[in-house]
Design a protein around this motif. Structure first.
Motif, short mmCIF file in Angstrom:
data_model
loop_
_atom_site.label_atom_id
_atom_site.label_comp_id
_atom_site.label_asym_id
_atom_site.label_seq_id
_atom_site.Cartn_x
_atom_site.Cartn_y
_atom_site.Cartn_z
N ASP A 93 0.87 -1.26 -0.01
CA ASP A 93 0.03 0.04 0.00
C ASP A 93 0.78 1.17 0.04
O ASP A 93 0.39 2.18 -0.73
N TYR A 94 1.99 1.21 0.79
CA TYR A 94 2.75 2.37 0.92
C TYR A 94 3.40 2.72 -0.53
O TYR A 94 3.32 4.00 -0.95
N ARG B 198 2.27 1.73 -3.42
CA ARG B 198 1.29 2.11 -4.50
C ARG B 198 0.89 3.49 -4.19
O ARG B 198 0.74 4.22 -5.33
N GLU B 199 0.72 4.02 -3.08
CA GLU B 199 0.22 5.43 -2.84
C GLU B 199 1.46 6.20 -3.36
O GLU B 199 0.91 7.30 -3.58
N ALA B 200 2.76 6.12 -2.95
CA ALA B 200 3.88 6.92 -3.44
C ALA B 200 3.80 6.94 -4.88
O ALA B 200 4.18 8.23 -5.51
N GLU C 242 1.37 6.48 -7.12
CA GLU C 242 0.10 7.02 -7.68
C GLU C 242 0.39 8.53 -7.56
O GLU C 242 -0.02 9.31 -8.41
N ALA C 243 0.95 9.19 -6.17
CA ALA C 243 1.22 10.46 -6.15
C ALA C 243 2.26 11.10 -6.96
O ALA C 243 2.34 12.17 -7.10
#
Length: 76
Positions: free
Chosen positions: A56-57, A59-61, A63-64
């Motif tokens: 998740d970490y 993936r979020e990084a 995506e941002a």
């Protein structure tokens, strides 16, 4: 047999399944294309399996900051 899930970017261990009756069908590996299988799944000489996923970490990084995908090891 052990099935170890690790993040393909940061190498964090995300999960471990230990059982002798685990099948590729139960894990959903049968629905992968040959290219996806070779990219995601590694079969170790001792019979264990390593599955590369994205945590998740990471993936979020990504995506941002999609430009991170252009770097060889974006999130070490």
């Amino acid at each position: 047999m052990a099935v170890k899930y690790i993040c393909r970017h940061c190498k964090s261990e995300l999960g471990l399944l230990m059982a002798d009756d685990i099948s590729e069908i139960r894990l959903g590996f049968h629905s992968l294309t040959p290219e996806e299988r070779s990219d995601i799944i590694a079969y170790n000489p001792n019979g264990d399996v390593t599955v590369k996923v994205v945590c998740d970490y990471c993936r979020e990084a990504i995506e941002a900051n999609p430009e991170l995908l252009l770097v060889t090891n974006p999130l070490q």
